[in-house]
Design a protein around this motif. Structure first.
Motif, short mmCIF file in Angstrom:
data_model
loop_
_atom_site.label_atom_id
_atom_site.label_comp_id
_atom_site.label_asym_id
_atom_site.label_seq_id
_atom_site.Cartn_x
_atom_site.Cartn_y
_atom_site.Cartn_z
N ARG A 591 -21.73 12.19 59.20
CA ARG A 591 -21.54 10.75 59.44
C ARG A 591 -22.64 10.20 60.34
O ARG A 591 -23.13 9.08 60.13
N ALA A 592 -23.03 10.98 61.36
CA ALA A 592 -24.12 10.55 62.23
C ALA A 592 -25.43 10.44 61.45
O ALA A 592 -26.21 9.50 61.64
N PHE A 593 -25.67 11.39 60.56
CA PHE A 593 -26.84 11.36 59.69
C PHE A 593 -26.85 10.08 58.87
O PHE A 593 -27.87 9.38 58.79
N ALA A 594 -25.73 9.76 58.23
CA ALA A 594 -25.66 8.58 57.37
C ALA A 594 -25.86 7.30 58.17
O ALA A 594 -26.59 6.39 57.75
N GLN A 595 -25.24 7.21 59.35
CA GLN A 595 -25.38 6.01 60.17
C GLN A 595 -26.84 5.79 60.56
O GLN A 595 -27.34 4.66 60.50
N PHE A 596 -27.51 6.86 60.95
CA PHE A 596 -28.90 6.73 61.34
C PHE A 596 -29.80 6.43 60.15
O PHE A 596 -30.67 5.55 60.20
N MET A 597 -29.62 7.16 59.06
CA MET A 597 -30.53 7.04 57.91
C MET A 597 -30.43 5.68 57.23
O MET A 597 -31.41 5.20 56.65
N LYS A 598 -29.28 5.04 57.27
CA LYS A 598 -29.16 3.70 56.70
C LYS A 598 -30.14 2.75 57.37
O LYS A 598 -30.72 1.87 56.73
N TYR A 599 -30.31 2.92 58.68
CA TYR A 599 -31.29 2.09 59.39
C TYR A 599 -32.71 2.60 59.14
O TYR A 599 -33.63 1.81 58.89
N ALA A 600 -32.91 3.92 59.17
CA ALA A 600 -34.25 4.49 59.11
C ALA A 600 -34.97 4.18 57.80
O ALA A 600 -36.18 3.94 57.80
N VAL A 601 -34.24 4.19 56.68
CA VAL A 601 -34.89 4.01 55.38
C VAL A 601 -34.75 2.59 54.84
O VAL A 601 -35.19 2.30 53.72
N ALA A 602 -34.16 1.70 55.62
CA ALA A 602 -33.84 0.35 55.12
C ALA A 602 -35.07 -0.38 54.60
O ALA A 602 -35.00 -1.12 53.61
N LYS A 603 -36.22 -0.19 55.24
CA LYS A 603 -37.44 -0.91 54.85
C LYS A 603 -38.35 -0.07 53.96
O LYS A 603 -39.48 -0.48 53.68
N ARG A 604 -37.86 1.06 53.51
CA ARG A 604 -38.66 1.92 52.63
C ARG A 604 -38.15 1.81 51.20
O ARG A 604 -36.96 1.61 50.96
N PRO A 605 -39.05 1.95 50.23
CA PRO A 605 -38.60 1.90 48.83
C PRO A 605 -37.72 3.09 48.48
O PRO A 605 -37.87 4.18 49.05
N VAL A 606 -36.81 2.88 47.54
CA VAL A 606 -35.96 3.97 47.06
C VAL A 606 -36.83 4.96 46.28
O VAL A 606 -37.63 4.57 45.44
N GLU A 607 -36.67 6.23 46.58
CA GLU A 607 -37.43 7.27 45.89
C GLU A 607 -36.47 8.22 45.19
O GLU A 607 -35.57 8.77 45.82
N LYS A 608 -36.68 8.39 43.89
CA LYS A 608 -35.89 9.37 43.15
C LYS A 608 -36.53 10.74 43.30
O LYS A 608 -37.74 10.88 43.39
N PHE A 609 -35.70 11.76 43.35
CA PHE A 609 -36.20 13.12 43.52
C PHE A 609 -36.71 13.69 42.21
O PHE A 609 -36.15 13.41 41.13
N ASP A 610 -37.74 14.50 42.31
CA ASP A 610 -38.28 15.19 41.15
C ASP A 610 -37.57 16.54 41.04
O ASP A 610 -37.87 17.48 41.77
N THR A 611 -36.62 16.62 40.14
CA THR A 611 -35.86 17.86 39.95
C THR A 611 -36.14 18.51 38.59
O THR A 611 -35.42 19.40 38.17
N GLU A 612 -37.20 18.07 37.92
CA GLU A 612 -37.55 18.65 36.63
C GLU A 612 -38.21 20.00 36.83
O GLU A 612 -39.20 20.13 37.55
N LEU A 613 -37.66 21.02 36.21
CA LEU A 613 -38.19 22.36 36.36
C LEU A 613 -39.36 22.59 35.42
O LEU A 613 -39.18 22.72 34.21
N LYS A 614 -40.56 22.61 35.96
CA LYS A 614 -41.75 22.92 35.17
C LYS A 614 -42.04 24.41 35.37
O LYS A 614 -42.80 24.82 36.24
N LEU A 615 -41.39 25.21 34.55
CA LEU A 615 -41.36 26.65 34.77
C LEU A 615 -42.67 27.32 34.36
O LEU A 615 -43.35 26.87 33.44
N PRO A 616 -43.01 28.43 35.02
CA PRO A 616 -44.17 29.23 34.61
C PRO A 616 -43.87 29.97 33.32
O PRO A 616 -42.72 30.02 32.87
N ALA A 617 -44.89 30.58 32.74
CA ALA A 617 -44.74 31.22 31.43
C ALA A 617 -43.64 32.27 31.41
O ALA A 617 -42.89 32.39 30.44
N TRP A 618 -43.52 33.04 32.48
CA TRP A 618 -42.55 34.13 32.45
C TRP A 618 -41.11 33.64 32.55
O TRP A 618 -40.18 34.42 32.43
#
Length: 696
Positions: A591-618
């Motif tokens: 809850r403390a994390f959420a309360q702080f982060m709502k303020y911290a990222v308010a002026k930053r653009p929303v960023e989606k995470f890159d979770t696409e697995l670009k696997l090596p050949a093996w």
């Protein structure tokens, strides 16, 4: 006959007649006196010449009034706003005639009772100190006069050498020859250090009592005079009782010197002294206490006034403080570290109240991270070839006599890696750790910035090794930075007051320490833990990736995560490591994390995470593999690179992923040692391929 016999007996013993012995003793004594007088005259002449020469170097009284001791450091936030001035604090210059007479009386009584009668040094004091040393058997300890102290503060250093003491005496006598007693005492009272950065009685009076020196009362004068001996020990802001106890000693010396009567001393009530309140519960000091000592490394041997530009965001610092204080359980403490994607510290909270406790739990305390340590377990598993969708079994397991259990005591059976991480399944973490190797997990933790010792017992997968908040936050920040190592820092540049650049932080490196698919996989797991798992309380209306951590008996609660390039770690618990009822990583810390982060990222653009697995050949699936080559066409080489025929069982089977290291009898590796050493800047002995890393 008897008399003659006696004379003969004495003569037979060969003893010299008494008159001859006395004559010889008198001769040696006379020579000793002559040499002593001669040497004393030579010493006096030498001392007189030294004092006369030194007098020519003594600045004028007005020049001495304008001089200041110590280095002034102006500390700024990341946007340039002034945080505070660090270093000496000078009040107004107060002529001795404008001070209440009790102030100079108290000072001379406790620091130099023969001030008005000596010549800068106190011969009687030296003789007395020598006598005490001889009679007590202790080393000689002579207190410097006020003039000697002034000379040391103005012209010398605090080294305890004979040369410095001789120079101090010469300078003191030069000051006495140049200025009147009143001028010397006025210089001393306006320049001596009283602790807390306060130089001079006016600065001390304003700091400790909240009013100018012209309003000093008798008990306040006694407190101020008592500070000179040990400013930090007797400081009212550090220990009010020690300050008032020392003041009683000062009052007694005033009575002994007959500047105060016993009845006047008895009338003093120290309990009625009102100390000025300390300047707020400013949690910024947690950050500056950590960052500013680094100046000695960044700009060594610099003594000129400077401006230090820090990475601190004042708005985020205030929001972080409020978030910790608002959510920390009663009787517990909290810490928070927030850093940008390059390691710049944006906010740091080391406790709920800096004034009551300046111990920085964000950078100094070491506590068990609980399940937050599973970040390294799953990173190692992903490096070894696991994927978020791979099947695992949540079931009872025993490893080397250790049987972990899940929170709630239930088992889910067959699930995937993503679900096991989201719901923090301990049995699955134990199985993964046993499979990839506990030494390998310790190695990952080291690579991602854990500086405290990491054990390799099976229970290490559940966070049995102590860590620091700043180190664990750094590890999560490295994930946020797509695997590029993050180095926390608090100073961006140092400039002189005239704008000359003394230091500017260079851009960090960009070489990742793990492959992209590992970062994509762990980000997938961390995001799921917040979306549907134990970290749901950390949701802020935009993508968040993070992990909870709770230790046995609810002694520690953690939440660490990142969003829009900002990574924040929160810890809560008691300093004495006693249980905190109801404390879990997914409750107050999240809850403390959420309360702080709502303020911290308010002026930053929303960023989606890159979770696409670009696997090596093996790691490619068979359907993707068939367009690359026929598995039967793969060839094999030995350690020298020579082509060899594969042994039975080594050749890939039709439909199997071709060329995987495990098919060759080798462990899967995300990165070679040479690559990792280059990426982390470390040199390490070469390890024969196939060998396992050893724990530190």
């Amino acid at each position: 006959m008897a008399r003659n016999a006696t004379r003969q007996r004495i003569g037979s013993q060969g003893e010299p007649p008494p008159p001859v012995r006395v004559k010889k003793k008198r001769g040696w004594f006379r020579k000793l006196v002559i040499w002593g007088v001669a040497l004393s005259l030579l010493g006096a002449i030498f001392l007189g010449v030294a004092v006369a020469v030194t007098m020519q170097s003594v600045p004028t009284y007005e020049e001495l009034k304008r001089s200041q001791s110590g280095q002034t450091i102006l500390v700024r936030a990341r946007d340039g706003t002034e945080l505070f001035n660090m270093g000496p604090s000078y009040g107004k210059w107060v002529p001795i005639k404008d001070l209440p007479k009790v102030m100079p009386q108290a000072m001379t009584s406790v620091e130099d009772r023969r001030f008005y009668s000596h010549i800068g040094i106190d011969p009687l004091g030296l003789i007395r100190a020598a006598f005490v040393s001889v009679t007590s058997g202790k080393s000689m300890r002579a207190t410097s006069t006020i003039t000697q102290q002034l000379a040391r503060n103005l012209f010398l250093n605090n080294s305890r050498t004979l040369t410095r003491k001789v120079n101090e005496a010469v300078w003191a006598m030069a000051l006495e020859a140049r200025f009147s007693k009143e001028q010397i005492l006025e210089l001393y009272l306006n320049k001596v250090y009283f602790g807390g950065g306060a130089y001079g009685v006016d600065a001390a009076s304003r700091k400790f009592f909240g009013h100018p020196a012209s309003e000093i009362t008798l008990p306040e004068a006694a407190i101020i005079a008592g500070l000179v001996k040990a400013p930090s020990h007797y400081s009212p802001t550090a220990d009010a009782k020690a300050a008032t106890d020392r003041a009683q000693v000062v009052l007694q010396t005033m009575v002994d010197n007959e500047v105060l009567t016993p009845s006047e001393m008895a009338a003093v009530d120290m309990s009625k002294v009102v100390f000025a309140p300390e300047g707020g519960t400013n949690s910024v000091r947690y950050f500056t206490d950590w960052a500013l000592p680094q100046l000695d490394l960044l700009v060594p041997e610099n003594t000129e006034p400077v401006e230090v530009w820090t990475t601190l965001d004042t708005g985020m610092q205030e929001a972080a403080t409020k978030a910790v204080v608002a959510n920390v359980p009663k009787g517990a403490q909290g810490a928070l570290v927030s850093m940008d994607r390059d390691g710049a510290i944006l906010a740091m909270v080391g406790g709920t109240d800096y004034v009551s406790s300046n111990y920085n739990r964000a950078t100094l305390a070491v506590r068990q991270p609980g399940s937050a340590f599973k970040l390294f377990v799953y990173l190692a598993a992903l490096e070894a070839g696991y994927k978020p969708d791979d099947a695992v079994v949540d079931e009872p397991v025993t490893i080397e006599g250790w049987s972990p259990r899940n929170s709630g005591g239930t088992f889910a059976g067959q699930i995937d890696v993503r679900t096991a991480f989201a719901y923090s399944k301990n049995t699955v973490a134990a199985q993964l750790g046993n499979e990839v190797g506990f030494g390998a997990i310790a190695g990952v933790a080291r690579r991602f910035g854990i500086t405290t010792p990491v054990n390799t017992m099976p229970s290490m997968v559940l966070g049995s090794s102590d860590v620091r908040v700043i180190d664990l936050t750094r590890a999560f920040a490295t994930v946020s930075a797509k695997g590029v190592p993050v180095e926390p820092y608090g100073i961006s540049k140092v400039v002189t007051t005239d704008g000359r650049m003394l230091y500017q932080r260079s851009a960090p490196g960009t070489q990742p320490i793990v492959p992209q698919y590992v970062i994509a996989g762990i980000t997938d797991l961390l995001q799921t833990a917040v979306n549907i798992g134990t970290g749901k309380a950390a949701q802020i209306g935009r993508p968040v990736a993070g992990k909870t951590g709770t230790t046995s008996s609810n002694k520690d609660g953690w939440f660490l995560g990142f969003s829009s390039g900002i990574t924040t770690g929160v810890w809560m618990g008691r300093d004495d490591a006693k249980p905190v009822p109801g404390l879990q990583g997914g409750t107050a810390p999240a809850r403390a994390f959420a309360q702080f982060m709502k303020y911290a990222v308010a002026k930053r653009p929303v960023e989606k995470f890159d979770t696409e697995l670009k696997l090596p050949a093996w790691q490619l699936e068979p359907d993707d593999e068939v367009i690359m080559a026929d598995p039967n066409d793969y060839s094999f080489v030995d350690e020298q690179g020579n082509l060899i025929e594969p042994q039975e069982g080594q050749k890939p089977r039709p439909g199997d992923p071709a060329g995987r290291p495990e098919d060759l009898g080798l462990p899967p590796r995300a990165a070679e040692d040479d690559f990792l050493n280059e990426a982390t800047g470390r040199e390490a002995p070469k390890v024969r391929r196939g060998s396992q890393p050893q724990a530190n």
